[in-house]
Every structure is written in structure tokens, then in C-alpha cells.
Write an enzyme that holds these catalytic residues in place. Structure first.
Site, PDB file in Angstrom:
ATOM      1  CG  HIS A   1      -2.098  -1.262   1.139  1.00  0.00           C
ATOM      2  ND1 HIS A   1      -2.378  -1.835   2.816  1.00  0.00           N
ATOM      3  CD2 HIS A   1      -2.101  -1.970   0.341  1.00  0.00           C
ATOM      4  CE1 HIS A   1      -3.831  -2.960   2.174  1.00  0.00           C
ATOM      5  NE2 HIS A   1      -3.009  -2.638   1.072  1.00  0.00           N
TER       6      HIS A   1
HETATM    7  C1  FAD Z   1      -1.169  -7.348  -4.902  1.00  0.00           C
HETATM    8  C2  FAD Z   1      -2.359  -5.796  -4.525  1.00  0.00           C
HETATM    9  C3  FAD Z   1      -3.186  -6.065  -4.204  1.00  0.00           C
HETATM   10  C4  FAD Z   1      -3.838  -4.873  -3.058  1.00  0.00           C
HETATM   11  N1  FAD Z   1      -4.663  -5.611  -2.265  1.00  0.00           N
HETATM   12  C5  FAD Z   1      -5.623  -3.967  -2.227  1.00  0.00           C
HETATM   13  C6  FAD Z   1      -7.104  -4.385  -2.003  1.00  0.00           C
HETATM   14  O1  FAD Z   1      -7.382  -5.569  -1.525  1.00  0.00           O
HETATM   15  N2  FAD Z   1      -7.733  -3.424  -1.475  1.00  0.00           N
HETATM   16  C7  FAD Z   1      -6.774  -2.428  -1.197  1.00  0.00           C
HETATM   17  O2  FAD Z   1      -7.544  -0.956  -0.655  1.00  0.00           O
HETATM   18  N3  FAD Z   1      -5.030  -1.799  -1.287  1.00  0.00           N
HETATM   19  C8  FAD Z   1      -5.131  -2.957  -2.289  1.00  0.00           C
HETATM   20  N4  FAD Z   1      -3.623  -2.661  -2.982  1.00  0.00           N
HETATM   21  C9  FAD Z   1      -3.624  -1.214  -3.124  1.00  0.00           C
HETATM   22  C10 FAD Z   1      -4.265  -0.279  -4.348  1.00  0.00           C
HETATM   23  O3  FAD Z   1      -4.397  -1.192  -5.283  1.00  0.00           O
HETATM   24  C11 FAD Z   1      -2.782   0.394  -4.902  1.00  0.00           C
HETATM   25  O4  FAD Z   1      -2.746   1.463  -3.523  1.00  0.00           O
HETATM   26  C12 FAD Z   1      -4.186   1.404  -5.613  1.00  0.00           C
HETATM   27  O5  FAD Z   1      -4.885   0.833  -7.029  1.00  0.00           O
HETATM   28  C13 FAD Z   1      -2.920   2.350  -6.106  1.00  0.00           C
HETATM   29  O6  FAD Z   1      -3.689   3.361  -6.946  1.00  0.00           O
HETATM   30  P1  FAD Z   1      -2.888   4.675  -8.295  1.00  0.00           P
HETATM   31  O7  FAD Z   1      -3.503   5.022  -8.997  1.00  0.00           O
HETATM   32  O8  FAD Z   1      -2.206   5.237  -7.168  1.00  0.00           O
HETATM   33  O9  FAD Z   1      -2.415   3.797  -8.945  1.00  0.00           O
HETATM   34  P2  FAD Z   1      -2.137   2.443  -9.851  1.00  0.00           P
HETATM   35  O10 FAD Z   1      -3.055   1.082 -10.003  1.00  0.00           O
HETATM   36  O11 FAD Z   1      -0.713   1.217  -9.353  1.00  0.00           O
HETATM   37  O12 FAD Z   1      -2.176   3.403 -11.545  1.00  0.00           O
HETATM   38  C14 FAD Z   1      -0.497   3.360 -12.031  1.00  0.00           C
HETATM   39  C15 FAD Z   1      -0.629   3.569 -13.243  1.00  0.00           C
HETATM   40  O13 FAD Z   1       0.410   3.349 -14.345  1.00  0.00           O
HETATM   41  C16 FAD Z   1       1.074   3.148 -14.945  1.00  0.00           C
HETATM   42  N5  FAD Z   1       1.540   3.941 -15.393  1.00  0.00           N
HETATM   43  C17 FAD Z   1       3.108   3.609 -14.142  1.00  0.00           C
HETATM   44  N6  FAD Z   1       4.113   4.654 -14.820  1.00  0.00           N
HETATM   45  C18 FAD Z   1       4.002   4.509 -16.123  1.00  0.00           C
HETATM   46  C19 FAD Z   1       4.910   5.299 -16.996  1.00  0.00           C
HETATM   47  N7  FAD Z   1       6.036   5.569 -16.625  1.00  0.00           N
HETATM   48  N8  FAD Z   1       4.156   5.413 -17.763  1.00  0.00           N
HETATM   49  C20 FAD Z   1       2.618   4.886 -18.121  1.00  0.00           C
HETATM   50  N9  FAD Z   1       1.948   4.170 -18.038  1.00  0.00           N
HETATM   51  C21 FAD Z   1       3.228   4.165 -16.245  1.00  0.00           C
HETATM   52  C22 FAD Z   1       0.844   1.571 -14.548  1.00  0.00           C
HETATM   53  O14 FAD Z   1       0.744   0.693 -15.184  1.00  0.00           O
HETATM   54  C23 FAD Z   1      -0.658   1.374 -13.828  1.00  0.00           C
HETATM   55  O15 FAD Z   1      -1.590   1.578 -15.063  1.00  0.00           O
HETATM   56  C24 FAD Z   1      -3.307  -3.628  -3.100  1.00  0.00           C
HETATM   57  C25 FAD Z   1      -1.829  -3.087  -4.085  1.00  0.00           C
HETATM   58  C26 FAD Z   1      -1.283  -4.668  -4.305  1.00  0.00           C
HETATM   59  C27 FAD Z   1      -0.108  -4.297  -5.468  1.00  0.00           C
END
Ligand code: FAD
Length: 483
Positions: free
Chosen positions: A421
């Protein structure tokens, strides 16, 4: 040239793209490193199956990072993130619980008492995100948002036994973990799935909007650097199918997640000059990027218990007590062995993220520094003692006997993991706060035309898993960006 370029079509980026492109006069383009399936029927079954996390080591939809969880001696680990449309929300456990009122009080304090991110201000945004299939008609819930929420009605035997043990031990039953005043206790986890199908923000928000002429998504497009004209952001450099090109925009929003958004800032010259100059990166603006991230350390207790299993979501119920969350996983990650997770939700110790080099191919250094603070070790010792008591009541047998409290520290290190997280690499804060990277509107300080909308900006440790809060954050940021 578009009005808004969104880097990353993940959990937050998918929400933002849909909300910003709802105005036909506003052009939006999403650059996503991973794959896109514009027809939901074409999405691989592994990504849709809410009963298993699609984390096999060779999966094309994962980023992998080698990290150090604790020091002296180092505890190495590999963490993953979703590299696919929908991001980590497309591969995660589906637990969709809101952060607590105490978290938003702390968030407001971090902003010097501003009410912009108070619980009252964010509650309508939480409601807007969800279609709660159980409690949608209650005042603090939503019944028409893009993300369906469901709670299991027939718990797996292990969840039922765990809940009974918690009640027997005197913990309260929490009927609704997303209620503002829910308090401590054991409750059934709301999950973002509908009839067994994981439904994150790609399926809920982005894909239904893809036919809009003012919205485009470039999949398999890896953004390597932000382009500036002086201190104004004008676009990004990216690589697609081995070819480099530049995309131009009036405004760039980073939604690449707490690791990659921070990496992009650093590689583009926004960071600590003392770290950037030795790597040959010209400094655009000095900022404390990656200087103090947080995550939820999780002690994994393996145990055996002779109960029938059944196909279900990974986590059906949890016990929340103060800063601790105890998670009786309902699915087995190792044949014949079950797992109880003991997570510290508001740790004192902070991690550090730094660049190894200026080259996009080099992964960052991620040093969690878990267990560095005595207060964290003490809280985890207490929590493991609580968990051991619950396992006894469940008649479960820990695989490695849990030592007495006084001898627990080496055992904590041996069973140390992370909840995955990671947050707060680019925290939000007041203008006079040297640690703040963005303002309360998610705009990066020191430059114009650049915002960050993802888990990077959350300035405090959250007392619950982050997914629901990231979706809310993107809803609120979209409203800010369009106002
Ligand atoms: C295995 C796992 C299980 C989890 N389970 C839970 C759960 O059950 N409940 C919960 O509350 N949280 C959970 N989490 C945490 C939660 O899923 C994440 O904290 C949340 O989804 C993050 O959202 P975000 O938009 O910050 O990033 P992300 O959803 O990771 O989105 C980032 C996006 O940017 C893209 N990207 C990155 N760098 C680049 C680049 N340079 N150029 C173009 N694209 C790029 C990536 O491919 C991705 O699609 C889990 C996380 C993991 C890894």
C-alpha cells in the site's frame, strides 16, 4: 496537442480520464504503460476473477520491484504493481474500505487545518464512486456510482470461525465497515466485485467512456520524462514499441502510482538537488520527493486448521483495533497452509525512494525501513499476541510456534511482509511545509501545468487499505480540475 495528458490509466487515472472527458469541449489523452482491452469481453479471465489475485511471476500485467523491507541486516522482498489499464486495482484483493474519520482529521492537520480534505468534504465523493449493493440506500453510501460493492452473505468456514473467536474475545461486531462512526471491531469487508467479477475503475469508469471522441488512450506507452519550457510543463517524452516520441499538452497529470509518479518527477529534475546532481539530472525545482513514504507492514502468521475451503474473495472479514488490522485470508496462498495477516496501519517509521540512475530502465531504490521505530515494534508485538490468542480460540496451529512477547522481535523480522500500500512519496501540504510536494489542489509546487492524482499525494498513513480512498481522491481531484 490535447488539453490534459494523464500519465497512467490505473486506479486513479481511469477515474480522472472519465470525469474530465465528460465535458465534450475538453480533450483528454491517457498514456498507459500496460495493455488495454477496449471491449470488456476481451479482458483476460484472470483479471476478472475476484477469487484470485493474478500475480503469477511471468504475468505481463505486473511491474516487479526489488525492495528492502527492514535494515540491519536487510530484509529483501519483491513487490508488484499493476501494469495494465486499471493499474493495481485490476490485480488487487478487492477490499474496498474507506479511510476513517481520524485519517481525514490527520490529513486536515497536515494541511494546517484546511477543510478541503476533511471527512465532511470527502464523504460525498466516496458516495459518488460506489454502487453499494448492500447499503446503497443508507445516507452515507452511494447507489449509482461506477464501482459495485458487495459483502459476502455466506462466509467461508475460516471467516466464520475467526469472527466467532473475535466476538468470544470481547471485540464488537461492526455491521458496516464504511460507516463514518463504525469504530473498532470485526466486520465483513466490502469488495469491489459483482457476482465474482473484479470491477475496478477501468471497467467501472474508463472503458464505458472510450467511445467519446474527446478521449483517447495510448496503451503500451511508457512515459520516460516530463518536458518543460522554463518552469512550465508542456508535455512528456515516451516510448512505444521501442520508438521514442513526445506528446504535448496544456496540462499534465501524473497518475502513475506512488512509485512511478515519484520516479518521473525525480528523473525530470524535481527532487533533492543533492541526489539529482550526482546523477547528471538538471534540477528544475527542489522538492522532497520520495523522502518519507509510508506503507502498512504486515506480519504473516502461517497456520493450519482443518476446515473445508471454498472459492471466495481473498479477504471476507477483518478485525480493526486502533492502528492494527488483523486479516484472516479466506483463500490459501500455499497449499495446506492458511495465513493470518497482522498489519500496522499507522506506522511511525517512514521509507525512502531514490533513483539509482537517470536511465528509465533502472528501477528505483526502495528502502521501507519497517520496524525501525521501537513504537512500531511494540505495537506489532501486542498485535501478534492478540492474533495468537485468536488462533488459540480458533483451534488453529501456527506452523512456526509464536514465541513469548519478550522474544518476539527476531520472529517479527522473519515473518515481515508488506501490504503493498505504498503511499505519500509526493505528499500534499502547506506552502511553508518543506516536505510538501503538491498543494491541496494536487498541483506540483514550483512549476505550472503539472498535477499528481494518485496515492503519491496522500500525506498521512491511512488506517484502512487505500483503494477506496484513491478512487475518492481521483473523484475529488477531477472536480477540482474542472472547477
Ligand atoms: C497485489 C496488491 C494487492 C492489493 N490489494 C488491495 C486491496 O485489496 N485493497 C486495497 O484497498 N488496496 C489494495 N492494494 C493497493 C491498491 O490497489 C493501490 O494502492 C491503488 O490501486 C493505487 O492506485 P494508483 O492510482 O495510485 O496507482 P495504480 O493503480 O498502480 O496505477 C498506476 C498506473 O500507471 C501506469 N504507469 C506507471 N508508470 C507509468 C509510466 N511511466 N508511463 C505510463 N504508465 C505508467 C501503471 O501501469 C498503472 O496502470 C493492493 C496492491 C497490490 C499491489
Amino acid at each position: 496537442m490535447v488539453d490534459t495528458l494523464i500519465v497512467g490509466g490505473g486506479t486513479a487515472g481511469s477515474v480522472l480520464a472519465e470525469r474530465l472527458s465528460a465535458d465534450p469541449a475538453h480533450t483528454v489523452r491517457v498514456l498507459e504503460a500496460g495493455q488495454l482491452w477496449d471491449d470488456p469481453a476481451a479482458v483476460p479471465v484472470e483479471l476478472l476473477d475476484a477469487t484470485a489475485m493474478p500475480l503469477s511471476p511471468g504475468a505481463e500485467w505486473l511491474w516487479h520491484y526489488e525492495v528492502v523491507l527492514a535494515d540491519d541486516p536487510p530484509v529483501p522482498a519483491t513487490i508488484v504493481r499493476g501494469k495494465v489499464i486499471g493499474g493495481s486495482g485490476a490485480i488487487n484483493g478487492g477490499y474496498f474500505v474507506r479511510a476513517t474519520t481520524a485519517d481525514f482529521d490527520a490529513w486536515s492537520r497536515a494541511l494546517g487545518g484546511s477543510a478541503t480534505w476533511s471527512f465532511e468534504a470527502v464523504l460525498p465523493m466516496f458516495c459518488r464512486t460506489e454502487r453499494d449493493l448492500d447499503f446503497g440506500d443508507r445516507p452515507w453510501h452511494g447507489d449509482r456510482g461506477p464501482v459495485p460493492l458487495h459483502r459476502t452473505k455466506h462466509p467461508a468456514p475460516v471467516s466464520a470461525v475467526f469472527t466467532a473467536a473475535c466476538l468470544e474475545a470481547g471485540f464488537a461486531e461492526v455491521p458496516d465497515l464504511n460507516a463514518p462512526d463504525c469504530g473498532d471491531g470485526v466486520g465483513v469487508v466490502p469488495c469491489n466485485c459483482d457476482r465474482g467479477r473484479r470491477t475496478g475503475t477501468a471497467l467501472g469508469y474508463l472503458l464505458p467512456a472510450l467511445s467519446r471522441p474527446n478521449l483517447s488512450v495510448a496503451p503500451r506507452t511508457y512515459v520516460t520524462r516530463i518536458r518543460f519550457d522554463g518552469s512550465r510543463v508542456v508535455g512528456v517524452d515516451c516510448v512505444r514499441e521501442g520508438k521514442a516520441h513526445t506528446e504535448w499538452a496544456d496540462r499534465v497529470v501524473l497518475s502513475a502510482g506512488a512509485i512511478e509518479s515519484a520516479v518521473l518527477l525525480l528523473r525530470s529534475g524535481i527532487g533533492d538537488p543533492e541526489q539529482l546532481r550526482p546523477l547528471g539530472i538538471p534540477v528544475v525545482h527542489a522538492a522532497a520527493v520520495g523522502a518519507g513514504f509510508t506503507d502498512h507492514p504486515e506480519i504473516g502468521i502461517s497456520y493450519q486448521l482443518d476446515l473445508a475451503g471454498r472459492q471466495t474473495v481473498p479477504l471476507e472479514s477483518v478485525l480493526d483495533v486502533g492502528d492494527i488490522e488483523i486479516r484472516p485470508y479466506a483463500v490459501s496462498f500455499t497449499p495446506g497452509v492458511r495465513r493470518l495477516g497482522v498489519a500496522l496501519m499507522r506506522p511511525r517509521s517512514c521509507g525512502v525512494l531514490r533513483l539509482r540512475s537517470a536511465y528509465p530502465a533502472d528501477a528505483p531504490l526502495i528502502d521501507y525501513r519497517y520496524l525501525a521505530e521501537e513504537e512500531d515494534r511494540a505495537r506489532l508485538r501486542d498485535a501478534v499476541s492478540t492474533a495468537a490468542g485468536l488462533l488459540r480460540r480458533m483451534n488453529a496451529r501456527p506452523v512456526d510456534p509464536i514465541p513469548a512477547r519478550a522474544n518476539l522481535d527476531p520472529w517479527l523480522r522473519a515473518n515481515l511482509a508488506t501490504s503493498q500500500h505504498l503511499s505519500g512519496t509526493c505528499p500534499m501540504g502547506r506552502e511553508d511545509d518543506a516536505a510538501a510536494v503538491v498543494d491541496e489542489m494536487c498541483r506540483v509546487r514550483g512549476v505550472t501545468g503539472l498535477s499528481i492524482v494518485d496515492l503519491s499525494v496522500v500525506p498521512v498513513p491511512l488506517g484502512r487499505g487505500p483503494q477506496a480512498t484513491v478512487v475518492m481522491l481521483a473523484e475529488k481531484a477531477a472536480a477540482q480540475l474542472t472547477s
